[in-house]
Write a protein that holds these residues in place. Structure first.
Motif, PDB file in Angstrom:
ATOM      1  N   PHE A 269     -21.516 124.402 -52.294  1.00 31.04           N
ATOM      2  CA  PHE A 269     -19.748 124.061 -53.022  1.00 31.04           C
ATOM      3  C   PHE A 269     -18.626 125.893 -52.762  1.00 31.04           C
ATOM      4  N   VAL A 270     -18.839 126.459 -54.069  1.00 30.69           N
ATOM      5  CA  VAL A 270     -18.519 127.056 -54.645  1.00 30.69           C
ATOM      6  C   VAL A 270     -18.754 128.784 -53.466  1.00 30.69           C
ATOM      7  N   VAL A 271     -19.866 129.142 -53.002  1.00 29.19           N
ATOM      8  CA  VAL A 271     -20.622 129.633 -52.176  1.00 29.19           C
ATOM      9  C   VAL A 271     -19.220 129.184 -50.943  1.00 29.19           C
ATOM     10  N   THR A 272     -19.215 128.189 -50.313  1.00 24.42           N
ATOM     11  CA  THR A 272     -18.735 127.830 -49.280  1.00 24.42           C
ATOM     12  C   THR A 272     -17.687 128.251 -49.472  1.00 24.42           C
ATOM     13  N   PHE A 273     -16.681 127.450 -50.260  1.00 29.72           N
ATOM     14  CA  PHE A 273     -15.105 127.565 -50.644  1.00 29.72           C
ATOM     15  C   PHE A 273     -14.543 129.403 -50.247  1.00 29.72           C
ATOM     16  N   MET A 274     -14.724 130.186 -51.642  1.00 30.45           N
ATOM     17  CA  MET A 274     -14.346 130.651 -51.866  1.00 30.45           C
ATOM     18  C   MET A 274     -15.105 132.331 -50.481  1.00 30.45           C
ATOM     19  N   SER A 275     -16.389 131.380 -50.211  1.00 31.96           N
ATOM     20  CA  SER A 275     -16.489 132.721 -48.594  1.00 31.96           C
ATOM     21  C   SER A 275     -15.187 132.207 -47.279  1.00 31.96           C
ATOM     22  N   SER A 276     -15.016 131.199 -47.572  1.00 28.99           N
ATOM     23  CA  SER A 276     -13.850 130.498 -45.975  1.00 28.99           C
ATOM     24  C   SER A 276     -12.560 131.266 -46.181  1.00 28.99           C
ATOM     25  N   ILE A 277     -11.981 131.935 -47.541  1.00 30.02           N
ATOM     26  CA  ILE A 277     -11.168 131.911 -47.652  1.00 30.02           C
ATOM     27  C   ILE A 277     -11.082 133.812 -46.549  1.00 30.02           C
ATOM     28  N   GLY A 278     -10.053 134.204 -45.876  1.00 30.22           N
ATOM     29  CA  GLY A 278      -9.727 135.481 -44.775  1.00 30.22           C
ATOM     30  C   GLY A 278      -8.713 136.198 -45.669  1.00 30.22           C
ATOM     31  N   ALA A 279      -9.620 137.623 -44.914  1.00 27.70           N
ATOM     32  CA  ALA A 279      -8.623 138.508 -46.142  1.00 27.70           C
ATOM     33  C   ALA A 279      -7.216 138.701 -45.451  1.00 27.70           C
ATOM     34  N   LEU A 280      -6.840 138.670 -44.540  1.00 27.14           N
ATOM     35  CA  LEU A 280      -5.153 138.271 -44.365  1.00 27.14           C
ATOM     36  C   LEU A 280      -4.220 136.811 -44.737  1.00 27.14           C
ATOM     37  N   ASP A 281      -5.400 136.234 -46.046  1.00 28.82           N
ATOM     38  CA  ASP A 281      -4.699 134.645 -46.327  1.00 28.82           C
ATOM     39  C   ASP A 281      -4.915 135.687 -47.888  1.00 28.82           C
ATOM     40  N   PHE A 282      -5.447 136.642 -48.081  1.00 30.90           N
ATOM     41  CA  PHE A 282      -5.113 137.273 -49.201  1.00 30.90           C
ATOM     42  C   PHE A 282      -4.510 138.471 -49.161  1.00 30.90           C
ATOM     43  N   VAL A 283      -4.195 138.672 -48.161  1.00 32.30           N
ATOM     44  CA  VAL A 283      -2.450 140.111 -48.129  1.00 32.30           C
ATOM     45  C   VAL A 283      -1.624 138.839 -48.610  1.00 32.30           C
ATOM     46  N   ALA A 351       3.487 127.844 -54.743  1.00 31.13           N
ATOM     47  CA  ALA A 351       2.384 127.657 -54.919  1.00 31.13           C
ATOM     48  C   ALA A 351       1.379 126.328 -53.581  1.00 31.13           C
ATOM     49  N   LEU A 352       2.570 126.454 -53.075  1.00 33.55           N
ATOM     50  CA  LEU A 352       1.947 125.217 -51.809  1.00 33.55           C
ATOM     51  C   LEU A 352       1.793 126.431 -50.788  1.00 33.55           C
ATOM     52  N   ALA A 353       2.782 126.747 -50.597  1.00 38.84           N
ATOM     53  CA  ALA A 353       1.264 127.418 -49.280  1.00 38.84           C
ATOM     54  C   ALA A 353       0.188 128.388 -49.918  1.00 38.84           C
ATOM     55  N   ILE A 354       0.039 128.336 -51.142  1.00 36.78           N
ATOM     56  CA  ILE A 354      -1.611 129.670 -51.606  1.00 36.78           C
ATOM     57  C   ILE A 354      -2.157 128.455 -51.754  1.00 36.78           C
ATOM     58  N   LYS A 355      -1.953 126.975 -51.564  1.00 35.96           N
ATOM     59  CA  LYS A 355      -3.460 125.958 -51.238  1.00 35.96           C
ATOM     60  C   LYS A 355      -3.481 125.975 -49.706  1.00 35.96           C
ATOM     61  N   GLU A 356      -2.338 125.673 -49.108  1.00 33.71           N
ATOM     62  CA  GLU A 356      -2.579 125.799 -48.009  1.00 33.71           C
ATOM     63  C   GLU A 356      -3.364 127.005 -47.167  1.00 33.71           C
ATOM     64  N   LEU A 357      -3.141 128.195 -47.694  1.00 32.99           N
ATOM     65  CA  LEU A 357      -3.782 129.137 -47.830  1.00 32.99           C
ATOM     66  C   LEU A 357      -5.397 129.462 -47.453  1.00 32.99           C
ATOM     67  N   VAL A 358      -5.133 128.016 -49.086  1.00 31.22           N
ATOM     68  CA  VAL A 358      -6.735 128.065 -49.531  1.00 31.22           C
ATOM     69  C   VAL A 358      -7.680 127.397 -48.148  1.00 31.22           C
ATOM     70  N   LYS A 359      -6.904 126.511 -48.111  1.00 30.76           N
ATOM     71  CA  LYS A 359      -7.252 125.456 -47.231  1.00 30.76           C
ATOM     72  C   LYS A 359      -7.234 125.376 -45.467  1.00 30.76           C
ATOM     73  N   GLY A 360      -6.976 126.606 -45.153  1.00 34.16           N
ATOM     74  CA  GLY A 360      -6.730 126.546 -44.487  1.00 34.16           C
ATOM     75  C   GLY A 360      -6.051 125.595 -42.877  1.00 34.16           C
TER      76      GLY A 360
END
Length: 397
Positions: A269-283, A351-360
């Motif tokens: 589940f950690v693999v699925t969660f972390m690998s789903s966050i894209g490069a644009l989200d991190f930027v 904080a809300l935006a980071i959460k939304e980016l993580v959720k997609g």
């Protein structure tokens, strides 16, 4: 201004403690937290599952078959205790780990005896998997009794299932796995990032204000031909650079460990969660942290200028850590969403935006409100910092 900035930056890079909080800690914090939690949780659960537990059974004469099956389990050890003893005291004294109490109305003819309630006394604050071990035997026995009742009523298995549960409520979750995990874990990421950015800016801020007072170098700096506001901006950019460096390394560390985890270095589940966050989200996460760091830097520098000593400045800044947690708590409220008024609340909106980016599920139009409100607050605080630095009574407290 830039002369002051480069001078302060050069001194900052000589401080090993500051460099640790700026660079080493953000790189290490994510593998330590994620890996540590997964490792120790998994270890504790495995130890709890393999541990042999002592138990006592009261009323075994009413259910000899059930008592025999429990006694056959290799990870349970039967202990004989006086019937009239207090169950809670026996468990508190570690005489047994749990006690099963079988009622007198327990019978194989459930249509005649009615429903039987088996009590399990245990200390549920411990990780011991008591219920999980006993539940399998109880379910097996329940199925046998249920099937006996169905046969006496001349019902097949489908009719019996419909009799027990006439209507089944089937929940179909439309959220994908990323959104589901992001909702549960996304609130932790802003907490870690904000605290790390604050820590990265805290030590240089304390040294550039209160530290200069203690060393007696502030007076020398004030008699230089450089204008006051340029002195402040030079110090501010130094503190902000430390915070932004921490933010960049923190986000890069998230991306790095997300890539490593996606290659099979963690649980699924950690693999699925972390690998789903894209490069644009991190930027975007990094870009949103820039005005946040500006807010932290201006507040920290103002506190450092006001403080009489470095120790006093550290006490003020320690309180600020608690205050930073409050906007993050607001972001964790059930009704807090990145829309309406919440999009304009500084720190909480990020904080809300980071959460939304993580959720997609990010609404990118809200970025205008996020950057606008956060930059406005940061600018106002920088102006206050300059005003604060121009007050002689504050400088020479």
């Amino acid at each position: 201004m830039w002369l002051v900035f480069f001078k302060e930056l050069k001194e900052l890079l000589r401080d090993r403690k500051t460099l640790f909080f700026m660079i080493a800690l953000p790189i290490l914090i994510f593998p330590l937290i994620i890996g540590g939690v997964v490792y120790f949780t998994d270890k504790a659960v495995k130890e709890a599952q393999s541990e042999t537990l002592d138990y006592a059974i009261v009323g075994s004469q009413f259910a000899p078959d059930l008592a025999e099956k429990l006694n056959a389990l290799s990870d349970l050890n039967l202990v004989v205790v006086p019937i009239n003893d207090n169950h809670q005291q026996l468990i508190a004294a570690d005489t047994v780990d749990f006690i099963i109490e079988i009622p007198a109305n327990y019978s194989e003819h459930i249509l005649q005896s009615g429903q039987a309630t088996i009590n399990v006394y245990l200390n549920d604050a411990r990780i011991n998997k008591v219920v999980a071990r006993v539940e399998g035997i109880i379910k097996e026995q329940t199925n046998v009794l249920r099937q006996t009742a169905f046969e006496s009523l001349h019902l097949n298995s489908d009719q019996g299932a419909a009799l027990i549960t006439p209507i089944v409520l089937n929940k179909i979750d439309t959220a994908n796995q990323r959104e589901s995990l992001g909702e549960k874990l996304g609130g932790m990421i802003p907490y870690m990032i904000f605290i790390l950015c604050l820590q990265g800016a805290m030590f240089p801020a304390g040294d550039l204000g209160a530290g200069e007072k203690e060393r007696g170098t502030l007076e020398t700096l004030l008699i230089s031909p450089i204008e006051r506001y340029k002195l402040v901006l030079g110090k501010f950019f130094t503190v902000a650079a430390a915070g932004i460096t921490t933010a960049l390394i923190t986000v890069a560390s998230m991306a790095l460990w997300g890539t490593l985890l996606s290659k099979g270095m963690a649980v699924e589940f950690v693999v699925t969660f972390m690998s789903s966050i894209g490069a644009l989200d991190f930027v975007l996460i990094f870009l949103m942290l820039i005005p946040v760091v500006a807010i932290f830097a201006s507040i920290l520098l103002s506190l450092s200028i006001y403080a009489k000593s470095y120790k006093e400045a550290q006490s003020y800044m320690g309180t600020l850590v608690i205050l930073v947690i409050i906007p993050i708590i607001f972001a964790l409220l059930p009704n807090a969403e990145l829309k309406g008024g919440w999009a304009w609340v500084p720190l909480t909106n990020v904080a809300l935006a980071i959460k939304e980016l993580v959720k997609g599920t990010m609404d990118y139009y809200q970025l205008f409100a996020i950057f606008g409100s956060t930059a406005l607050i940061a600018g106002a605080l920088i102006a206050f910092c300059i005003h604060w630095f121009n007050k002689e009574k504050v400088l020479f407290r």
